[in-house]
Design an enzyme around this catalytic site. Structure first.
Site, PDB file in Angstrom:
ATOM      1  N   ASP A 118      -7.247 -23.252  84.004  1.00  0.00           N
ATOM      2  CA  ASP A 118      -7.530 -22.118  84.884  1.00  0.00           C
ATOM      3  C   ASP A 118      -8.955 -21.611  84.695  1.00  0.00           C
ATOM      4  O   ASP A 118      -9.665 -21.312  85.670  1.00  0.00           O
ATOM      5  CB  ASP A 118      -6.549 -20.974  84.609  1.00  0.00           C
ATOM      6  CG  ASP A 118      -5.200 -21.183  85.264  1.00  0.00           C
ATOM      7  OD1 ASP A 118      -5.165 -21.647  86.414  1.00  0.00           O
ATOM      8  OD2 ASP A 118      -4.184 -20.888  84.623  1.00  0.00           O
ATOM      9  N   ILE A 119      -9.362 -21.491  83.438  1.00  0.00           N
ATOM     10  CA  ILE A 119     -10.698 -20.960  83.153  1.00  0.00           C
ATOM     11  C   ILE A 119     -11.775 -21.883  83.707  1.00  0.00           C
ATOM     12  O   ILE A 119     -12.731 -21.451  84.366  1.00  0.00           O
ATOM     13  CB  ILE A 119     -10.869 -20.763  81.628  1.00  0.00           C
ATOM     14  CG1 ILE A 119      -9.906 -19.678  81.140  1.00  0.00           C
ATOM     15  CG2 ILE A 119     -12.310 -20.393  81.294  1.00  0.00           C
ATOM     16  CD1 ILE A 119      -9.760 -19.626  79.640  1.00  0.00           C
TER      17      ILE A 119
END
Length: 382
Positions: free
Chosen positions: A169-170
């Site tokens: 996600d990051i």
């Protein structure tokens, strides 16, 4: 001083982490970010916890500062009309709905670009909008497993391990941020917007970097090395007399310096260890020798000597130690914001340090619909 993106307006229809992380970075850089949720607040992270502070989730707080919040029902014609109206005066729209959802809403790129030809339309999905998996939902844990990241994390005893944060996600949020800024720069020349198709799966595979390249070049499937490095030796954790430390020898000069520190000059001329390729090949012979020697002193003693000789090293800190780290606090990496519900909240700050247009912390992570009146009244649908 104003933010680097203070002239940019972003409609953020995303939730959870990848999209909100992207829009928070853009917000830190000065952009006006309008977070759009369903009535009551539809970002799942608002309910992910504990911990909560006065009912506000720590998870939600970590990725939603520098945003305003409005609530709209996108299943209603009124909500769709409001979005289309906001698009007229926006630069970017971000969503992370499953493939096809925005089309069903009537908010696809073609429709919105006909309203605003300069709109940058960023779609974030698990697997992208093309290919056989395009309709599958994608969560970070699944992506870590499928991308190969878990297969190279951990060691023989633990088996495959995910990272301690939602790294897919990051990374996806950062790639989306880069793509959006690239599209904005290009728009200055062409005057036209464009669509970005950003996938968690793609982003995670890109993070394989040298390990992925090792396989593509050699055909050998990488195995789990734990805290060892696939291409550099010695570059790992070692046990000292009082605990673990990290020693990261990046070149042959540093290795020779390390040999002097541990008082083993013979290792410098041993043909098995003279160069890094030699040390990688014979790591099973070298590492036990080093480990036995490192047990003779405490970690700080070894690290002091390594620092004096220019050898990268460091302690393994827990999060409390990180939060109290003098270097990080000197870099303003921890900030306080006042929140109307949670009170004073502590947050990790931005790593972006710009000399003329520094990041700023202008808005607390908003409550659902906190800015409905101000924003929707500015943009009447009639």
């Amino acid at each position: 001083m104003t933010g680097a993106l203070e002239h940019i307006r972003i409609l953020d229809l995303s939730r959870v982490l990848a999209g909100p992380y992207c829009s928070m970075i853009l917000g830190d850089l000065g952009a006006e970010v309008i977070k759009v949720e369903a009535p009551g607040g539809s970002d799942e992270t608002r309910r992910w916890g504990p911990p909560f502070q006065e009912g506000v989730s720590a998870y939600y707080l970590c990725a939603n500062r520098n945003k305003k919040s409005i609530t709209l029902d996108l299943k209603s014609q009124e909500g769709i009309t409001q979005i289309k109206n906001l698009v007229k005066n926006s630069d970017v729209i971000i969503n992370n709905f499953r493939t096809g959802t925005m089309e069903r809403f009537g908010l696809d790129y073609d429709t919105l670009s006909s309203i605003n030809s300069g709109i940058i339309y960023c779609s974030i999905t698990g697997f992208g909008e093309t290919g056989p998996l395009k309709d599958m939902p994608g969560y970070d844990f699944i992506i870590q497993a499928m991308s190969g990241l878990m297969s190279i994390t951990g060691d023989k005893e633990t088996g495959p391990q995910k990272m301690g944060v939602a790294i897919s996600d990051i990374l996806t949020g950062m790639y989306a941020c880069i793509g959006i800024q690239g599209a904005l720069i290009e728009r200055n020349q062409s005057g036209k917007g464009q669509k970005l198709d950003i996938a968690l799966y793609d982003a995670a595979v890109s993070a394989l970097v040298n390990v992925g390249s090792n396989y593509l070049m050699s055909g050998q499937i990488p195995f789990q090395l734990g805290n060892h490095h696939a291409n550099i030796v010695p570059y790992q954790t070692f046990c000292a007399k009082d605990g673990e430390m990290v020693i990261a020898v990046g070149n042959d000069k540093q290795f020779r310096a390390l040999c002097d520190i541990i008082q083993k000059p013979d290792l410098k001329t041993d043909p098995r260890f003279t160069t890094n390729p030699d040390r990688v090949k014979h790591r099973d012979k070298l590492i036990p020798v080093l480990q036995e020697l490192f047990l003779q002193k405490e970690a700080n003693e070894w690290m002091d000597e390594c620092k004096a000789r220019g050898i990268p090293c460091g302690p393994i800190q827990n999060i409390a130690e990180v939060a109290n780290d003098a270097q990080l606090n000197a870099r303003n990496m921890f900030i306080d914001l006042s929140h109307p519900t949670a009170g004073i909240i502590n947050m990790i700050g931005s790593p972006l340090k710009l000399s003329r247009t520094p990041v700023s912390y202008r808005h607390h992570p908003p409550d659902p619909g906190e800015h409905n009146q101000a924003i929707l009244n500015e943009n009447p649908t009639n």
